[in-house]
Scaffold this motif. Structure first.
Motif, PDB file in Angstrom:
ATOM      1  N   THR A   1      -1.727  -2.156  -4.089  1.00  0.00           N
ATOM      2  CA  THR A   1      -1.306  -3.000  -5.209  1.00  0.00           C
ATOM      3  C   THR A   1      -1.305  -4.449  -4.752  1.00  0.00           C
ATOM      4  OG1 THR A   1       0.055  -1.258  -6.191  1.00  0.00           O
ATOM      5  CG2 THR A   1       0.542  -3.530  -6.824  1.00  0.00           C
TER       6      THR A   1
ATOM      7  N   THR B   1      -3.346   4.168  -2.292  1.00  0.00           N
ATOM      8  CA  THR B   1      -3.258   3.080  -3.274  1.00  0.00           C
ATOM      9  C   THR B   1      -3.041   1.735  -2.581  1.00  0.00           C
ATOM     10  OG1 THR B   1      -0.855   3.240  -3.563  1.00  0.00           O
ATOM     11  CG2 THR B   1      -2.249   4.626  -4.976  1.00  0.00           C
TER      12      THR B   1
ATOM     13  N   THR C   1      -6.743   2.746  -6.754  1.00  0.00           N
ATOM     14  CA  THR C   1      -6.393   4.134  -6.443  1.00  0.00           C
ATOM     15  C   THR C   1      -7.576   4.815  -5.760  1.00  0.00           C
ATOM     16  OG1 THR C   1      -7.104   4.897  -8.627  1.00  0.00           O
ATOM     17  CG2 THR C   1      -4.778   4.300  -8.365  1.00  0.00           C
TER      18      THR C   1
ATOM     19  N   SER D   1      -1.645 -10.029 -13.345  1.00  0.00           N
ATOM     20  CA  SER D   1      -1.141  -9.539 -12.057  1.00  0.00           C
ATOM     21  C   SER D   1       0.049  -8.621 -12.299  1.00  0.00           C
ATOM     22  CB  SER D   1      -0.706 -10.739 -11.206  1.00  0.00           C
ATOM     23  OG  SER D   1      -0.098 -10.345 -10.014  1.00  0.00           O
ATOM     24  N   PRO D   2       0.225  -7.547 -11.475  1.00  0.00           N
ATOM     25  CA  PRO D   2      -0.602  -7.117 -10.346  1.00  0.00           C
ATOM     26  C   PRO D   2      -1.692  -6.156 -10.795  1.00  0.00           C
ATOM     27  CG  PRO D   2       1.374  -5.805 -10.421  1.00  0.00           C
ATOM     28  CD  PRO D   2       1.488  -6.791 -11.562  1.00  0.00           C
TER      29      PRO D   2
ATOM     30  N   SER E   1      -0.624  -8.455  -5.886  1.00  0.00           N
ATOM     31  CA  SER E   1      -0.132  -9.488  -6.803  1.00  0.00           C
ATOM     32  C   SER E   1      -0.904 -10.775  -6.527  1.00  0.00           C
ATOM     33  CB  SER E   1       1.363  -9.722  -6.594  1.00  0.00           C
ATOM     34  OG  SER E   1       2.095  -8.544  -6.877  1.00  0.00           O
TER      35      SER E   1
ATOM     36  N   SER F   1       0.835  -1.200   0.000  1.00  0.00           N
ATOM     37  CA  SER F   1       0.000   0.000   0.000  1.00  0.00           C
ATOM     38  C   SER F   1       0.866   1.245   0.000  1.00  0.00           C
ATOM     39  CB  SER F   1      -0.923   0.009   1.222  1.00  0.00           C
ATOM     40  OG  SER F   1      -0.173   0.074   2.418  1.00  0.00           O
TER      41      SER F   1
ATOM     42  N   THR G   1      -3.842  -2.548  -9.283  1.00  0.00           N
ATOM     43  CA  THR G   1      -3.685  -1.463  -8.300  1.00  0.00           C
ATOM     44  C   THR G   1      -4.981  -0.676  -8.165  1.00  0.00           C
ATOM     45  OG1 THR G   1      -1.321  -1.236  -8.783  1.00  0.00           O
ATOM     46  CG2 THR G   1      -2.408   0.630  -7.719  1.00  0.00           C
TER      47      THR G   1
END
Length: 593
Positions: A527, A525, A562, A557-558, A529, A521, A560
C-alpha cells in the motif's frame, strides 16, 4: 515531462534515413521506427550544421512529417529536402511547463529536470541565442498542437497549420536577421522560396523592399519570373546591410496572383564604435600593430571562464586575427578606473589576455576602463571602452585598446506612454510620444502572449504612422501584446510600453511528478500513500502504482497492489491525463513477506 534524447534520436535516424532526429524516451522504448502523427508544414532555413552551414533548406507539404506535436513534449518534425538530403526540427519545452508562444534565449541542451527555457535542435545540432515562437494553438482537451510558427534569427522559420492547401506558399512568412555591424563588408542573407502547390499557373510580380528602413535590406538573385507554373518553385535572396544603428524594419512586397503579399523584415545594428588594437615589440605583436574594426572583421563577444572574450575573425574564413579576453570579479562589469591585472586566471582577479594570429601570453600589467556595461538580458558586455598595457615573461610592453559599442550616449530614452488598442477591427494602437527630447522614432511589435522577455526584434513589426499603428488580422482565441519602443539618435532603445487584447487560451499538458509519502506491506500486498502532482496539467489525472510484476490505477491516495510475490523490490507511481503520461515518482524500496 519527458524530454527528447540524442541516443533515441540517433537510433531512429538509421531507420528513417534522417540525421540527428529527436524522439521522446517513451517513444523510443515503445517503437523502433515511430509512425508520423501527421504531415504538412513549411521549413525555410539556412542550415546551422557545421558540415553544410548556410546551405538553404526548404520543404513543405508531405515532405514534412510530424512525429510529436503537443504542449508537453513539444515538436519533433522531419523533412525531406531532396532524395539525398533531410532535415529535422526538435523543440522541447521547459521542464514542467507547456510549449507556449514567446521570446526565448536558448542555451543549448539542459538537464531534463532543470530546463528553464526551451531546447531546440535543428539537424541534430543545438541552437543557441534568440528563438521567437510566434504562434502556438493547441487542443484544450488533450494538448495536441494544431498550429505552430517559430522563427530563429539568421537561420529561418518552421511552421504548420497556417497555410491553405493548394495555395502559393512562401517558405518564410517573416525574416529576422542576427544583429550585425554597420559597414561590414560581408552582408547577411537569407533565402525565400515561392512554391505553387496549386493546379494552375499563377502570375507573379517582382519582389521589392519597402518600408521605413528599406535601404538596409535588399533583394537579389531572383529566379522568379512573371508566372509560376503549377507545382513549380522559384527563389530569391533577401540581404541585410544596416545603414543605421539600432532596430530596423522593412518588408518584401510581392504580388502573387491578384494578391499583394508582404513579408516582414527585421534586423538590428550594433551601436557606437567596435574595434581592437594591439602593438609592441613583445613576442605576441613582434614589432607590428594589429588594428581591426567591425567593418573589416567579423567581431563577436562570448562568455568565457570568469570573463568574456572579444574576437575578430577574418572575413575570408582563415581564422582569428585578434582576440582579447578580460576578466573581473565573478563576471561582473569592470569598474571605471585604472588597476593592476594578473595572470592567475582565478575567480575575482582582473586579467587581460591578448592573442594575435593565434599567439598569446598570460600577462600582468594595468588596465584603464572608461566604460563597461553589461546587457541585463544576456549578461554579455554591451558597452566597453578600455585600454591596457601588459607584460609577458619577456617584460616588453604590449599596449592595446578594446571598444565594443563604445559611445558617448548610453542612456535609453523614455518609453511611449498612454498606449491603447481599439476594441474593433481593424484594431488601431495609439500612444503618446516619449518625453525624451532625443527620441526620434518608435518601433511597434506584435507578439502572441504576455510579451514577457520580448525585445524590439520580437514578433511581427507594425507600420508606425506618427503615434498610431494598425494591427493586422490575427487568429482568434489568443492573447496578444503590442510593445512600443522609443529609439534615440544613437540607437538606444527604451523599455517597452505595452497594451494587450484578446484572451489567453486554455493550455493543458501532462501532469507533473507525484511524491510517495509512505509505503507499507503485508502478505502479498503493498500500500502506497502519495501526494498528487502539484500541477495536474489542467485535466483530471489518474495514478498508476507499479512494481516489476503488477500495477493498479486510481485517482486518489492510497493505492494498493495485490498478488505481489515475496521479496525485495521497488514501487513507483505514474500520473496520466488526456494530454499524456507525466513523470513517474521516484522509486521507493519495499520488502514483501
Amino acid at each position: 515531462m519527458q524530454r527528447f534524447t540524442r541516443a533515441a534520436a540517433m537510433a531512429a535516424a538509421a531507420l528513417l534515413t534522417a540525421t540527428g532526429l529527436g524522439l521522446t524516451d517513451m517513444q523510443a522504448a515503445s517503437a523502433a521506427a515511430p509512425t508520423p502523427i501527421g504531415t504538412g508544414g513549411v521549413l525555410q532555413i539556412l542550415s546551422p550544421s557545421l558540415a553544410d552551414r548556410g546551405a538553404p533548406l526548404f520543404a513543405d507539404g508531405t515532405n514534412v512529417q510530424r512525429f510529436v506535436a503537443d504542449t508537453t513534449h513539444g515538436i519533433d518534425a522531419r523533412m525531406t529536402i531532396s532524395p539525398k538530403s533531410t532535415a529535422s526540427f526538435t523543440l522541447t519545452p521547459p521542464d514542467g511547463k507547456p510549449l507556449a508562444a514567446g521570446s526565448y534565449r536558448l542555451v543549448g541542451s539542459q538537464q531534463a529536470d532543470y530546463a528553464v527555457v526551451p531546447t531546440l535542435e535543428i539537424n541534430g545540432d543545438d541552437v543557441y541565442g534568440a528563438l521567437e515562437i510566434l504562434d502556438v494553438a493547441s487542443n484544450p482537451t488533450n494538448g495536441t498542437i494544431t498550429r505552430f510558427d517559430a522563427l530563429v534569427p539568421g537561420i529561418g522559420e518552421f511552421r504548420f497549420g497556417e497555410d491553405a492547401a493548394g495555395s502559393v506558399l512562401l517558405g518564410a512568412k517573416s525574416f529576422s536577421f542576427k544583429k550585425t555591424f554597420i559597414g561590414l563588408a560581408k552582408n547577411a542573407e537569407q533565402v525565400e522560396t515561392v512554391h505553387n502547390t496549386g493546379t494552375t499557373t499563377v502570375p507573379l510580380g517582382a519582389p521589392t523592399v519597402t518600408g521605413i528602413n528599406a535601404s538596409s535590406f535588399s533583394v537579389r538573385s531572383n529566379t522568379c519570373r512573371t508566372t509560376l507554373a503549377a507545382g513549380a518553385a522559384c527563389t530569391f535572396r533577401v540581404g541585410f546591410a544596416p545603414k543605421a544603428a539600432g532596430p530596423l524594419t522593412a518588408a518584401v512586397a510581392m504580388k502573387i496572383g491578384s494578391k499583394a503579399t508582404t513579408v516582414p523584415l527585421t534586423g538590428s545594428a550594433y551601436l557606437g564604435t567596435t574595434s581592437i588594437t594591439s602593438s609592441g615589440k613583445d613576442i605576441v605583436n613582434k614589432g607590428k600593430t594589429t588594428s581591426v574594426n567591425s567593418s573589416n572583421t567579423a567581431m563577436l563577444v562570448t562568455e568565457d571562464g570568469y570573463g568574456w572574450t572579444f574576437n575578430a575573425d577574418r572575413l575570408d574564413g582563415s581564422g582569428s586575427a585578434i582576440s582579447v579576453h578580460v576578466e573581473g570579479p565573478y563576471r561582473k562589469p569592470l569598474a571605471v578606473g585604472t588597476r593592476k591585472t594578473t595572470s592567475t586566471s582565478a575567480a575575482g582577479d582582473y586579467e587581460v589576455l591578448t592573442t594575435v594570429n593565434s599567439s598569446g601570453c598570460n600577462t600582468t600589467g594595468t588596465e584603464t576602463v572608461k566604460q563597461f556595461l553589461n546587457d541585463p538580458a544576456t549578461g554579455l558586455p554591451d558597452t566597453v571602452d578600455m585600454s591596457f598595457t601588459q607584460y609577458c615573461f619577456d617584460k616588453i610592453p604590449q599596449t592595446g585598446t578594446l571598444k565594443w559599442q563604445a559611445r558617448s550616449d548610453v542612456t535609453a530614452p523614455a518609453a511611449p506612454t498612454a498606449a491603447k488598442v481599439s476594441a474593433t477591427t481593424p484594431r488601431k494602437v495609439t500612444w503618446k510620444a516619449s518625453a525624451s527630447k532625443d527620441a526620434k522614432s518608435v518601433v511597434a511589435r506584435l507578439v502572441q502572449g504576455t510579451g514577457a522577455g520580448a525585445t524590439a526584434q520580437s514578433g511581427t513589426p507594425l507600420t508606425v504612422s506618427g503615434t498610431t499603428a494598425t494591427v493586422p488580422s490575427v487568429p482568434s482565441g489568443q492573447q496578444y501584446t503590442v510593445l512600443l519602443f522609443s529609439v534615440d539618435a544613437a540607437g538606444n532603445v527604451s523599455k517597452p510600453a505595452t497594451v494587450r487584447f484578446g484572451t489567453a487560451p486554455v493550455t493543458v499538458m501532462a501532469p507533473g511528478r507525484p511524491t510517495i509519502t509512505a509505503v507499507t506491506s503485508g502478505p502479498g500486498t503493498v500500500t502506497v500513500s502519495f501526494t498528487p502532482s502539484a500541477n495536474n496539467g489542467g485535466l483530471p489525472t489518474s495514478y498508476t502504482l507499479s512494481d516489476s510484476h503488477t500495477e493498479v490505477t486510481g485517482t486518489t491516495s492510497p493505492l494498493t497492489l495485490t498478488g505481489v510475490p515475496a521479496g525485495d523490490g521497488f514501487v513507483y507511481i505514474t500520473p496520466r491525463n488526456a494530454a499524456g503520461e507525466g513523470k513517474s515518482s521516484y522509486s521507493v524500496g519495499v520488502t514483501v513477506e
